[in-house]
Design a protein around this motif. Structure first.
Motif, mmCIF file in Angstrom:
data_model
loop_
_atom_site.group_PDB
_atom_site.id
_atom_site.type_symbol
_atom_site.label_atom_id
_atom_site.label_comp_id
_atom_site.label_asym_id
_atom_site.label_seq_id
_atom_site.Cartn_x
_atom_site.Cartn_y
_atom_site.Cartn_z
ATOM 1 N N VAL A 255 0.845 -1.203 0.000
ATOM 2 C CA VAL A 255 0.000 0.000 0.000
ATOM 3 C C VAL A 255 0.877 1.248 0.000
ATOM 4 O O VAL A 255 2.103 1.167 0.146
ATOM 5 N N GLY A 256 0.229 2.401 -0.128
ATOM 6 C CA GLY A 256 0.950 3.662 -0.038
ATOM 7 C C GLY A 256 1.527 3.869 1.347
ATOM 8 O O GLY A 256 0.889 3.568 2.357
ATOM 9 N N PHE A 257 2.754 4.413 1.399
ATOM 10 C CA PHE A 257 3.466 4.550 2.669
ATOM 11 C C PHE A 257 3.971 5.973 2.828
ATOM 12 O O PHE A 257 4.625 6.515 1.938
ATOM 13 N N LEU A 258 3.634 6.600 3.984
ATOM 14 C CA LEU A 258 4.097 7.954 4.292
ATOM 15 C C LEU A 258 5.196 7.915 5.343
ATOM 16 O O LEU A 258 6.203 8.595 5.214
ATOM 17 N N GLY A 259 4.990 7.135 6.399
ATOM 18 C CA GLY A 259 6.038 6.977 7.402
ATOM 19 C C GLY A 259 5.880 7.857 8.618
ATOM 20 O O GLY A 259 6.824 8.548 9.016
ATOM 21 N N LEU A 260 4.687 7.826 9.225
ATOM 22 C CA LEU A 260 4.478 8.548 10.483
ATOM 23 C C LEU A 260 3.434 7.801 11.298
ATOM 24 O O LEU A 260 2.684 6.977 10.785
ATOM 25 N N SER A 261 3.396 8.087 12.583
ATOM 26 C CA SER A 261 2.400 7.466 13.469
ATOM 27 C C SER A 261 1.593 8.565 14.148
ATOM 28 O O SER A 261 2.108 9.663 14.402
ATOM 29 N N PRO A 262 0.307 8.295 14.454
ATOM 30 C CA PRO A 262 -0.553 9.325 15.025
ATOM 31 C C PRO A 262 -0.467 9.413 16.549
ATOM 32 O O PRO A 262 -0.147 8.432 17.224
ATOM 33 N N THR A 263 -0.771 10.578 17.067
ATOM 34 C CA THR A 263 -0.917 10.756 18.509
ATOM 35 C C THR A 263 -2.243 10.140 18.941
ATOM 36 O O THR A 263 -3.248 10.264 18.245
ATOM 37 N N GLN A 264 -2.244 9.470 20.093
ATOM 38 C CA GLN A 264 -3.473 8.855 20.598
ATOM 39 C C GLN A 264 -3.942 9.607 21.831
ATOM 40 O O GLN A 264 -3.143 9.961 22.700
ATOM 41 N N VAL A 265 -5.238 9.867 21.902
ATOM 42 C CA VAL A 265 -5.814 10.559 23.057
ATOM 43 C C VAL A 265 -6.884 9.663 23.675
ATOM 44 O O VAL A 265 -7.551 8.895 22.977
ATOM 45 N N LEU A 266 -7.040 9.780 24.990
ATOM 46 C CA LEU A 266 -8.042 8.994 25.705
ATOM 47 C C LEU A 266 -9.362 9.745 25.639
ATOM 48 O O LEU A 266 -9.510 10.832 26.209
ATOM 49 N N ALA A 267 -10.346 9.174 24.957
ATOM 50 C CA ALA A 267 -11.633 9.843 24.764
ATOM 51 C C ALA A 267 -12.773 8.945 25.251
ATOM 52 O O ALA A 267 -12.882 7.791 24.825
ATOM 53 N N LYS A 268 -13.598 9.471 26.161
ATOM 54 C CA LYS A 268 -14.771 8.719 26.626
ATOM 55 C C LYS A 268 -15.822 8.682 25.520
ATOM 56 O O LYS A 268 -16.021 9.660 24.808
ATOM 57 N N GLN A 269 -16.478 7.538 25.389
ATOM 58 C CA GLN A 269 -17.438 7.329 24.312
ATOM 59 C C GLN A 269 -18.862 7.545 24.804
ATOM 60 O O GLN A 269 -19.187 7.249 25.959
ATOM 61 N N ASP A 270 -19.720 8.073 23.920
ATOM 62 C CA ASP A 270 -21.137 8.145 24.239
ATOM 63 C C ASP A 270 -21.810 6.836 23.845
ATOM 64 O O ASP A 270 -21.157 5.895 23.389
ATOM 65 N N VAL A 271 -23.133 6.773 24.019
ATOM 66 C CA VAL A 271 -23.859 5.530 23.740
ATOM 67 C C VAL A 271 -23.676 5.117 22.274
ATOM 68 O O VAL A 271 -23.445 3.946 21.966
#
Length: 427
Positions: A255-271
């Motif tokens: 597949v196409g490759f850019l070469g970076l990783s995303p920041t992850q945030v802790l998010a509470k989910q609704d219903v």
């Protein structure tokens, strides 16, 4: 010590899940007046038991499942009582043995309390009650985690930039070998903290959509990032690279490759988020259960020193070991370890639900399929004004059930050996 404690805690969590499953069968059977003589967690020799009323409750030596014993699981032969004549045919003998065992505990006063005598919908409820209990437990755990603690969700903000291009199966992802090509993101000047707002002229707000666009692209692509309050346009030259599939990390695609990783945030989910997330979990679990036969070569390879993938099937030993690994890990916080252990336990219960719903004897789904077929057959006979064909005789399927059981046992032993000699590792 933490590893041992984690293994013990998770092991008892699995035993509770088994007991919870059988409790569903027990409650539904008693609700419809079916006599239940045994409620057991485990198989083999009985370690402890106590009789309360008409039911014996106990724990057995081999903790790889459980069962309840209901009288009259199979109907007698048509127009005759349970027979004792043994056939010379091995398959017919299996059927007769199953029918005889089903009749052993039936007394004249209990003759009206047999499982097969209940209407098909009641039998479906009894057999579905066990898997549904696992589903309820999984949903409860997932909902509590997603709404109370939150879910780590990737964002469009860059966490890290790869220095070079490495294939997905590279042994060390942290070291660039001599002569390795610079990653497109590094070459274009991406930095940690950049928030990607546009990719190839289109705005993106979620990592899932952005990741899909990256994997489908190649060549020079304009990317707008927000950096220190200003918008900067970068033009990486995306290349093709071998990467794990999104829903199957043990399989690869180009597949196409850019070469970076995303920041992850802790998010509470609704219903709505909880329903969507759990729906995705159920779908993915069903896919993995269907793929179980395809995992045999990987398991055999893992036993003889090959790679054991993180999405490889695990048994009660492997799952308990994962609990120990999670609790002893210093790579995540204490609350993160606890949440991950509960996530694993919920995942096990989800797997138990999906697996037991397969329409194969001796699984619950096999009995459900038999009851549904009986209902269809009786409904058709009534529609065309034919005599009632009577209960569907699932005893005739016992040779097939024994064969399937042998396959399950062989697969379980294969997984057990792999869990011992080459266990799945999360970290």
């Amino acid at each position: 010590m933490l590893v041992v404690i984690g293994i013990v805690i998770f092991f008892f969590g699995l035993l509770f899940s088994i007991a919870w499953h059988e409790l569903g069968h027990l409650a539904a059977a008693k609700l419809f007046g079916i006599k239940v003589t045994q409620y057991m967690v485990g198989f083999g020799r009985t370690i402890w038991s106590r009789k309360k009323g008409e039911t014996e409750y106990g724990v057995k030596l081999i903790p790889f499942g459980g069962y309840i014993r209901m009288i009259g699981m199979f109907p007698p032969k048509k127009d005759e009582k349970y027979g004792t004549t043994r056939s010379s045919s091995p398959f017919r003998a299996m059927v007769e043995d199953a029918r005889q065992m089903s009749a052993e505990e039936i007394t004249p006063e209990d003759a009206h309390r047999q499982f097969y005598q209940r209407s098909p919908w009641k039998r479906v409820v009894v057999m579905m009650a066990g898997p549904v209990m696992n589903l309820i437990l999984a949903i409860g755990i997932f909902a509590a985690i997603l709404m109370g603690h939150g879910l780590y969700t990737p964002t469009t903000t860059v966490a890290s930039v790869s220095e070079c291009v490495l294939p997905a199966d590279a042994p060390n992802k942290d070291v660039c070998p001599p002569g390795a090509k610079q990653a497109p993101a590094a070459e274009a000047g991406f930095r940690p903290g950049d928030r990607i707002v546009e990719f190839n002229g289109k705005p993106y707000t979620t990592w899932a959509d952005l990741q899909l666009a990256i994997r489908q692209s190649t060549g020079p692509v304009p990317v707008v990032v927000e950096r220190d309050g200003q918008r900067v346009t970068l033009t990486p030259n995306l290349m093709q690279n071998q990467m794990p599939k999104l829903n199957s990390p043990s399989e690869y695609e180009t597949v196409g490759f850019l070469g970076l990783s995303p920041t992850q945030v802790l998010a509470k989910q609704d219903v709505g988020g909880v329903v969507s997330t759990i729906g995705g979990f159920v779908s993915l679990t069903a896919q993995k259960v269907i793929e179980l036969p395809q995992r045999v070569p990987d398991l055999v390879s893992a036993i003889f020193g090959g790679e054991r993938h993180q999405d490889s099937p695990v048994g009660i030993v492997g799952a308990s070991r994962l609990g120990g690994e999670v609790l002893s890990s210093d790579e995540i916080s204490v609350d993160g370890r606890i949440m991950l252990m509960f996530n694993l336990l919920a995942g096990v219960n989800l797997s138990l639900f999906v697996f037991n719903m397969l329409p194969l004897l001796p699984l619950d789904g096999g009995h459900i399929a038999g009851a549904l077929w009986e209902s269809i057959r009786r409904g058709f006979a009534k529609l065309v004004r034919r005599p009632d064909p009577g209960p569907f005789d699932t005893a005739r399927l016992m040779p097939l059930a024994y064969a399937i059981s042998l396959v399950f046992i062989a697969y379980s032993l294969l997984v057990l050996v792999a869990d011992v000699v080459n266990p799945v590792k999360l970290f």
